[in-house]
Design an enzyme around this catalytic site. Structure first.
Site, PDB file in Angstrom:
ATOM      1  N   CYS A 128       0.558  25.499  -0.842  1.00 39.36           N
ATOM      2  CA  CYS A 128       1.999  25.275  -0.905  1.00 39.36           C
ATOM      3  C   CYS A 128       2.570  25.623  -2.280  1.00 39.36           C
ATOM      4  O   CYS A 128       3.765  25.879  -2.413  1.00 39.36           O
ATOM      5  CB  CYS A 128       2.347  23.830  -0.546  1.00 39.36           C
ATOM      6  SG  CYS A 128       1.601  22.598  -1.634  1.00 39.36           S
ATOM      7  N   ARG A 145       0.974  27.983  -4.536  1.00 36.55           N
ATOM      8  CA  ARG A 145       0.525  29.261  -5.095  1.00 36.55           C
ATOM      9  C   ARG A 145       0.003  30.192  -4.004  1.00 36.55           C
ATOM     10  O   ARG A 145      -0.432  29.749  -2.943  1.00 36.55           O
ATOM     11  CB  ARG A 145      -0.572  29.036  -6.131  1.00 36.55           C
ATOM     12  CG  ARG A 145      -1.914  28.579  -5.573  1.00 36.55           C
ATOM     13  CD  ARG A 145      -2.937  28.329  -6.678  1.00 36.55           C
ATOM     14  NE  ARG A 145      -2.533  27.220  -7.519  1.00 36.55           N
ATOM     15  CZ  ARG A 145      -2.210  27.343  -8.805  1.00 36.55           C
ATOM     16  NH1 ARG A 145      -2.267  28.514  -9.394  1.00 36.55           N
ATOM     17  NH2 ARG A 145      -1.823  26.293  -9.505  1.00 36.55           N
ATOM     18  N   SER A 200      -2.153  22.926 -11.787  1.00 38.56           N
ATOM     19  CA  SER A 200      -1.500  22.337 -10.622  1.00 38.56           C
ATOM     20  C   SER A 200      -0.217  21.619 -10.997  1.00 38.56           C
ATOM     21  O   SER A 200      -0.011  21.222 -12.153  1.00 38.56           O
ATOM     22  CB  SER A 200      -2.444  21.345  -9.928  1.00 38.56           C
ATOM     23  OG  SER A 200      -3.578  21.991  -9.429  1.00 38.56           O
ATOM     24  N   THR A 230      -7.244  16.937  -7.251  1.00 35.90           N
ATOM     25  CA  THR A 230      -8.502  17.459  -6.716  1.00 35.90           C
ATOM     26  C   THR A 230      -8.334  18.293  -5.450  1.00 35.90           C
ATOM     27  O   THR A 230      -9.263  18.996  -5.057  1.00 35.90           O
ATOM     28  CB  THR A 230      -9.463  16.296  -6.401  1.00 35.90           C
ATOM     29  OG1 THR A 230      -8.830  15.409  -5.457  1.00 35.90           O
ATOM     30  CG2 THR A 230      -9.802  15.517  -7.663  1.00 35.90           C
ATOM     31  N   GLN A 231      -7.164  18.230  -4.826  1.00 35.03           N
ATOM     32  CA  GLN A 231      -6.987  18.938  -3.555  1.00 35.03           C
ATOM     33  C   GLN A 231      -7.164  20.447  -3.714  1.00 35.03           C
ATOM     34  O   GLN A 231      -7.705  21.115  -2.839  1.00 35.03           O
ATOM     35  CB  GLN A 231      -5.606  18.637  -2.971  1.00 35.03           C
ATOM     36  CG  GLN A 231      -5.443  19.171  -1.550  1.00 35.03           C
ATOM     37  CD  GLN A 231      -4.088  18.856  -0.965  1.00 35.03           C
ATOM     38  OE1 GLN A 231      -3.163  18.461  -1.690  1.00 35.03           O
ATOM     39  NE2 GLN A 231      -3.927  19.026   0.328  1.00 35.03           N
ATOM     40  N   GLY A 262       2.528  16.939  11.696  1.00 33.33           N
ATOM     41  CA  GLY A 262       1.293  17.605  11.280  1.00 33.33           C
ATOM     42  C   GLY A 262       0.183  16.570  11.208  1.00 33.33           C
ATOM     43  O   GLY A 262       0.438  15.366  11.265  1.00 33.33           O
ATOM     44  N   GLY A 298      -2.827  17.488   9.092  1.00 31.68           N
ATOM     45  CA  GLY A 298      -3.774  18.064   8.153  1.00 31.68           C
ATOM     46  C   GLY A 298      -4.060  17.144   6.981  1.00 31.68           C
ATOM     47  O   GLY A 298      -3.670  15.970   6.961  1.00 31.68           O
ATOM     48  N   ILE A 350      -0.889  15.626   5.090  1.00 27.57           N
ATOM     49  CA  ILE A 350      -0.261  14.574   5.883  1.00 27.57           C
ATOM     50  C   ILE A 350      -1.116  13.318   5.876  1.00 27.57           C
ATOM     51  O   ILE A 350      -0.621  12.190   5.751  1.00 27.57           O
ATOM     52  CB  ILE A 350      -0.021  15.061   7.332  1.00 27.57           C
ATOM     53  CG1 ILE A 350       1.157  16.043   7.360  1.00 27.57           C
ATOM     54  CG2 ILE A 350       0.251  13.891   8.270  1.00 27.57           C
ATOM     55  CD1 ILE A 350       2.505  15.428   7.000  1.00 27.57           C
TER      56      ILE A 350
END
Length: 433
Positions: free
Chosen positions: A56, A58, A119, A125-126, A199, A201, A204
């Site tokens: 979302c 990059r 980030s 960490t995502q 959603g 994922g 979410i």
């Protein structure tokens, strides 16, 4: 090899540009193969390596190609041409937002991304999980090779070292917690609010878990796949929170029930439009709604923000909230940068070591040939009854002569400007001062 990274991110481009170049998961593999084919061109012998990271915040292209196939800036120009052509854009529309890095700076950029230093949420960490998925996709379609694979493996190693040796992830203010904070600005205590998550994922799931800590009146999941929706809802049912699940196609008739809507799908088009929101507001007697759109491309038409009683927030809006909580972790950045700089040096040292492998193999093959030749001579002499000690001495002397021939010849014939270097090398090899 030439190493290249280029793309757009939340630092360089607004959300409308980021969503215009985003690569949807269902077309990622085709995009990887198409990019590699485009970079390869008509050179059948060329075998460029590519990976694409699209999130979302990059969209980045990583490339590695033989430096004999590409002049300076040629690889970068071709990668940009491919990106522009894929998205049906003009160069002047996209190029001002593109950043690029080459060679050691490309390596450093990859490390910084993996560590969460680049980030919106410092130290999150995502992104590391998203990078691992991108690498897995590239590996599965065969677009990784002997340069990008080691690069990403080293990236994951450096990220682990940064996590374990700095406080970069401490007191993290995540996008999920920022979504809760923005909702509480409008409703105060959200214990009486109904929250809808569109959603099912990872993002979410993270957001829903943060909202669940506030014990809202109800958590509802709307998803194209009902099984995934029920799976996520079950987590909150076990926490004593009222839950519901409905199919995404029922969204228009259900939307008016919810005070807070958090959406993050992989849809290439908005799923909540102006007409749907106006209908929902009318059914709510214009009670306010908070819409949090975490998707890129966006799930909610941006024009909806202009409607009174609607509070629409995008990922960039959440980023402003996140930024306010980053100061406590800035001290760890310099420590992380030191680990990254060391990692860049180690990566290039490992590449350099790989270049001597063919030389070592050649030396071993030559030595093996010398050995076989002298062994055969020794066998023939022993078969004739020659003295074994004399045979061994002759064989040893012959092997020594053959092995010493190359360094002695180099010392005798090397140009004057190279002689000192040869002398130092030979001295270090044979322990001479």
């Amino acid at each position: 090899m030439k190493l290249l990274n280029l793309g757009v991110n939340h630092h360089t481009a607004p959300i409308d540009i980021r969503e215009s170049v985003a690569v949807a998961p269902e077309v990622l593999r085709d995009a990887l193969l198409d990019l590699r084919a485009y970079l390869k061109g008509t050179n059948a012998a060329s075998s460029p390596e590519v990976a694409i990271l699209s999130t979302c915040n990059r969209m980045e292209i990583y490339c590695a190609a033989n430096d004999l196939d590409y002049t300076d800036n040629h690889l970068e120009a071709k990668a940009i041409d491919w990106l522009v052509a894929q998205k049906n854009m003009h160069h002047h529309e996209l190029k001002p937002y593109i950043y690029s890095a080459k060679e050691n700076m490309a390596v450093k950029h990859a490390f910084r991304v993996g560590c969460g230093l680049d980030s919106m949420v410092l130290g999150e960490t995502q992104i590391l999980g998203q990078m691992k998925q991108a690498v897995q996709h590239a590996d599965e379609v065969g677009t990784l090779g002997s340069y990008l694979k080691p690069l990403f493996n080293k990236t994951f190693s450096i990220a682990k070292a940064v996590r374990g040796n700095t406080k970069i992830g401490s007191q993290s203010v995540s996008m999920a917690s920022a979504a809760v904070r923005l909702s509480e600005r409008i409703f105060g205590d959200i214990a009486n609010s109904k929250v809808l998550f569109i959603g099912a994922g990872e993002m979410i799931s993270l957001c829903a878990n943060h909202f669940a800590t506030r014990k809202p009146k109800q958590i509802t999941i709307s998803n194209r796949t009902l099984d995934k929706g029920h799976e996520l809802a079950a987590v909150f049912t076990q926490q004593g929170i009222a839950t519901e699940v409905f199919a995404l196609q029922d969204l228009p008739s259900q939307l008016h029930q919810f005070d807070i809507v958090v959406s993050c799908t992989a849809s290439s088009l908005p799923i909540i439009g102006m007409g749907m929101i106006k209908t929902a507001l009318k059914a709510r007697n214009r009670r306010p709604m908070v819409l949090i759109d975490l998707a890129v491309p966006r799930d909610v038409e941006p024009e909806i923000k202009s409607i009174r009683d609607i509070y629409l927030y995008s990922v960039d809006d959440l980023g402003e909230v996140v930024q306010a909580g980053q100061d406590s972790r800035l001290q760890a950045v310099s420590e992380a940068e030191s680990i990254i700089d060391q990692g860049v040096s180690e990566f290039y040292e490992s590449l350099e070591r790989r270049t001597v492998v063919p030389i070592i193999q050649s030396l071993q093959e030559s030595t093996e040939q010398f050995k076989q030749i002298e062994l055969e001579k020794a066998r023939r002499r022993l078969a004739k009854g020659d003295d074994p000690m004399d045979v061994m001495a002759t064989m040893a002397q012959a092997l020594a002569n053959k092995l010493m021939h190359a360094p002695i010849h180099a010392l005798k014939t090397s140009p004057a400007n190279e002689l000192n270097d040869f002398k130092k090398i030979i001295a270090s090899m044979y322990g001479q001062k």
